[in-house]
Write an enzyme that holds these catalytic residues in place. Sequence first.
Site, short mmCIF file in Angstrom:
data_model
loop_
_atom_site.label_atom_id
_atom_site.label_comp_id
_atom_site.label_asym_id
_atom_site.label_seq_id
_atom_site.Cartn_x
_atom_site.Cartn_y
_atom_site.Cartn_z
N ASP A 209 0.67 -1.50 0.12
CA ASP A 209 -0.06 0.17 -0.09
C ASP A 209 0.90 1.21 -0.11
O ASP A 209 0.84 2.07 0.83
CB ASP A 209 -1.10 0.03 1.28
CG ASP A 209 -1.92 1.18 1.16
OD1 ASP A 209 -2.56 1.54 -0.11
OD2 ASP A 209 -2.36 1.74 2.05
N GLU B 187 3.84 -8.12 7.17
CA GLU B 187 2.57 -8.73 6.80
C GLU B 187 2.62 -9.87 5.68
O GLU B 187 1.58 -9.87 4.63
CB GLU B 187 1.44 -7.84 6.46
CG GLU B 187 1.31 -6.70 7.62
CD GLU B 187 0.10 -5.68 7.36
OE1 GLU B 187 -0.56 -5.71 5.95
OE2 GLU B 187 -0.20 -4.81 7.94
N TYR C 37 -6.11 -2.86 12.92
CA TYR C 37 -6.95 -1.65 12.65
C TYR C 37 -8.13 -1.95 12.84
O TYR C 37 -9.28 -2.08 12.22
CB TYR C 37 -6.73 -1.23 11.32
CG TYR C 37 -5.31 -1.00 10.79
CD1 TYR C 37 -5.00 0.49 10.90
CD2 TYR C 37 -4.47 -1.94 10.51
CE1 TYR C 37 -3.68 1.06 10.57
CE2 TYR C 37 -3.21 -1.36 9.99
CZ TYR C 37 -2.69 0.00 9.87
OH TYR C 37 -1.47 0.30 9.79
N GLU D 191 1.66 -1.37 14.36
CA GLU D 191 0.78 -0.54 13.38
C GLU D 191 -0.68 -0.41 14.08
O GLU D 191 -1.15 -1.40 14.41
CB GLU D 191 0.67 -0.89 12.02
CG GLU D 191 1.87 -1.01 10.90
CD GLU D 191 1.46 -1.18 9.57
OE1 GLU D 191 0.48 -1.15 9.26
OE2 GLU D 191 2.67 -1.87 8.94
#
Length: 644
Positions: free
Chosen positions: A204, A449, A502, A538
């Site tokens: 990303d 990830e 998240y 994160e």
Amino acid sequence: MTDPGWRLLLGLSLLLALWETGYPLLFPRESSSREVKELNGLWSFRADSSPDRNRGFEQAWYRSRLAETGPVIDMPVPASYNDVTQDPKLRDFIGWVWYDREVVVPARWVADEGVRVVLRVGSAHYYSVVWVNGVKVMEHNGGHLPFEAEIGDVIRDSPAQPCRITIAVNNTLTIETLPPGSIQHMDDPTKYPKGYFVQNTNFDFFNYAGIHRPVLLYTTPKAYVDDITVVTDYADNIGLVSYRVSVLGSPTATLKVTLLDKDERCVASSTGSSGVLKVTDVNLWWPYLMHADPGYLYSMAVHMTTATDKKVAYEDVYNLPVGIRTVKVTSTQFLINNKPFYFHGVNKHEDADIRGKGFDWPLIVKDFNLLKWLGANSFRTSHYPYAEEILQMSDRHGIVVIDECPGVGIKDIRSFGNASLTHHLDVMSELVGRDKNHPSVVMWSVANEPAAEMPPAGLYFKTLIAYTKALDPTRPVTYITDSNYARDKGAPYVDVICVNSYFSWYHDPGHLEVIPIQLNTQFENWYGKYQKPIIQSEYGADVIPGLHNDPPMMFTEEYQKIVLQSYHDVFDQKRKEYVIGELIWNFADFMTAQGLTRVVGNKKGIFSRQRQPKAGAFILKERYWKLANETGRLPPWTKYPCVL
């Protein structure tokens, strides 16, 4: 004091054996025996837009000035080429691009055959081929890391001509590159032009390309210091610096190693290619906000001479900054100099308007001022190695670094094959070889990830992590996971669990009330299974600067504020147990590929892309300074945020 010294030397033996066959690349520093000439500025540039992107090689564009092969434009180096023109085709270009420039090499470098002339490229994305005066001098596979070649013989073949440097760079990503990717050809003529293809990736951030870091020439004598390795320890007030120096060009070189303090006073010295320097009343390297004098650096001066018939034939001097500190990990703590260290910092990107990932000193200095304003003591080089100059800044300012390789987006099972693993091991060799002596670097991250739940991931990461630990037994190794704790095949092998999550964003979007439950469950599951310290590597939420709504809604500054505060409440509970850090995603907004979920880039920054603070920046500033003050190790003048 004998035991710690012997312990260091024994531990260093395997490390040195591996590094000597690895990728030693000392940062180019001027000294009495070395000169550096920067080649930054405007280069001629041409993209190869032929259908197979191979015309430049077929027509041998490297044999003459690039301008003689067809139209060229000015291109700044260092910089990404994507955003410096108004051409949308160049912004999204995939394939070979060509650079060239003629430079004047000092006559004394050419005339003196006892001088090595080295061409160094700080980084280029991703595959590079380099010619000098039409002669191929090197190739390099991978971005983000430097590569170099000795070119003295080439330029001496034509001493009266300018030195023409040609660099071809290809940004294509495949299953076996780091990061991986794939090319998708669109063959339906009713929908796409002939030969149409796109580059697919699983990361990303925008796939910026070009020559991203400085290009330079530097000199050494023919016999020279090729590599230096230091490992540090201390006991009581005695600092220990175990060193090993590699010399090329002479089997009989004489070495003197001197350690100088900040006042340039000699505090220890030795002779020989290896040894232990003992420093009385040592000044340790401490992180920012953990000590009154953070980032203390000694200078290790390595002086090499070779002699013939009692005359000095070659002399080389290299000065290496050295920070004396230790790093250890327990089941619940991260220790620097045997004291608990809590990561309160950020994730970053090398990303800015126009220049893309291009190296830029004003931006670097601005970012470090913002880090210190925040009270951040650490950052992670997400998702690739950053410029060496950034690590040097971290060393001087005491900012702790988790150093990450470009292993982002490993989602396809084919990327766990032998060819991919071999390249991944090579990249770790280059990364550790480059950054091994930085005291700010306290941990290696080998991936971000990955699809760690896939069956091949277990052996892949077991091998990768074991290899990295063998390269450097002095630092812990991790990778960043977002996999389910019970299915993660690589987690048993890491030293620290780093988890990205998240909640109320990608999971249960808009439902802020789930954060405390889900975050607590996440921590309990990971620690319960692996009994290793955890960093929240994160977390965050996208914010459009200046967008407000009450009650809070996604993409507003109010929503980001509550997301952060909800995470922080759980962090405060768990940091008393086994959570050792929190790194916000992200330090600043950054560019991504176009897509339905991104409005001109990723907006999870606490600063805008232009480095202006959002509401989240002030939340973090208050929290980070509070965390620093709670350690009880700050001098009185830092009890409140200072103005930088």
